[in-house]
Write an enzyme that holds these catalytic residues in place. Structure first.
Site: not given
Length: 298
Positions: A45, A71, A187
């Site tokens: 993230n 990410e 993910d």
């Protein structure tokens, strides 16, 4: 594909795969009682955010042999001089064209024989979703992959993109499986079964748990012959299996989570999985690191 001058192509991929699958544990490292090969997956993230939250200190403590990250939310210039290496692991990346978006990487202690950046040559390569490190020898073909599947939660347009991605990645993985063994960690943005998320009843019409997405995972792990390694090791866990929690409300505090982060492997490598850990207490991101220990050496 970035080719290493030291790479030697085996004569027969079928023979290589068979020799890898049938190799004696003694030859590839009878490591039960020594160290397993530890492969971690973590959606960061944002690599800068994760760095501030202590990801390098955690890596120094956990000491995986390789870590796939998703990410990154950074470009090459942002990574240069700061994040090419973390805790002694050297990184290889696929950046998105759009700034502050997507991006994946693989950090490793071992030098790959090849680095493959991207898989479709078009829409999803522009989004920075796939990097593959090959660790080939004259007697085997082996890849580790970090992959970030699209989320469809922002609306119908992105859900359609997610379906296009699934349609593109499936034949790619089947072609790869025909010529080499691999572990894809990443993910996947899909909770496959009811036990993979807390509130499955209320999420049946939400992206990540739609029937079409779940059917794709069933096909991949069924006729596709790819193994969900965590579920091979822990077929029955529910609350303990989650790897992502929404930032809304008290989802993390109440463990209202989803299992979105996977190790997906060809059968010969999946058979070497020995241990699994989900580090829920490490608040490096809105995802938890998942590490699986494998009985092999690169």
């Amino acid at each position: 594909v970035l080719n290493s001058p030291n790479f030697s192509t085996p004569q027969s991929s079928e023979n290589c795969t068979n020799s890898w699958a049938n190799a004696s544990l003694a030859r590839v490292g009878s490591v039960m009682g020594n160290s397993l090969f530890k492969l971690t997956s973590l959606n960061l993230n944002g690599i800068r955010s994760a760095a501030k939250k202590g990801v390098e200190a955690w890596l120094e403590k956990a000491r995986p042999d390789c870590m796939g990250v998703q990410e990154i939310k950074a470009q090459a210039g942002d990574v240069a001089g700061q994040f090419e290496q973390l805790a002694g692991l050297h990184g290889y990346f696929h950046f998105a064209e759009k700034k502050g978006y997507s991006g994946v990487g693989l950090y490793t202690r071992h030098t790959p024989s090849d680095v493959v950046v991207g898989f479709d040559g078009g829409e999803f390569d522009a989004e920075g979703r796939y990097v593959e490190l090959r660790f080939d020898t004259p007697t085997r073909r082996l890849s580790l992959i970090s992959c970030y599947f699209p989320s469809g939660s922002s609306g119908p347009e992105r859900q359609d993109a997610k379906y296009r991605f699934l349609d593109a990645i499936y034949p790619h993985l089947m072609a790869l499986k025909a010529e080499r063994d691999f572990i894809l960690c990443g993910d996947v943005n899909i909770a496959h079964r009811e036990q993979d998320l807390k509130n499955w009843r209320s999420n049946q019409k939400n992206s990540g748990f739609l029937p079409e997405e779940r059917a794709w995972m069933t096909r991949l792990t069924g006729e596709g012959g790819i193994v969900d390694v965590y579920r091979q090791l822990q077929p029955d866990t529910t609350d303990a299996c989650y790897t992502w929690w929404s930032n809304r409300g008290q989802a993390y505090a109440n463990n209202v989570g989803w299992r979105l982060d996977y190790h997906l492997a060809t059968p010969a490598l999946a058979a070497r999985a020995r241990s699994e850990s989900i580090y829920k207490d490490e608040k490096l991101s809105d995802h938890a690191p998942i590490t699986i220990g494998y009985d092999f050496k690169l």
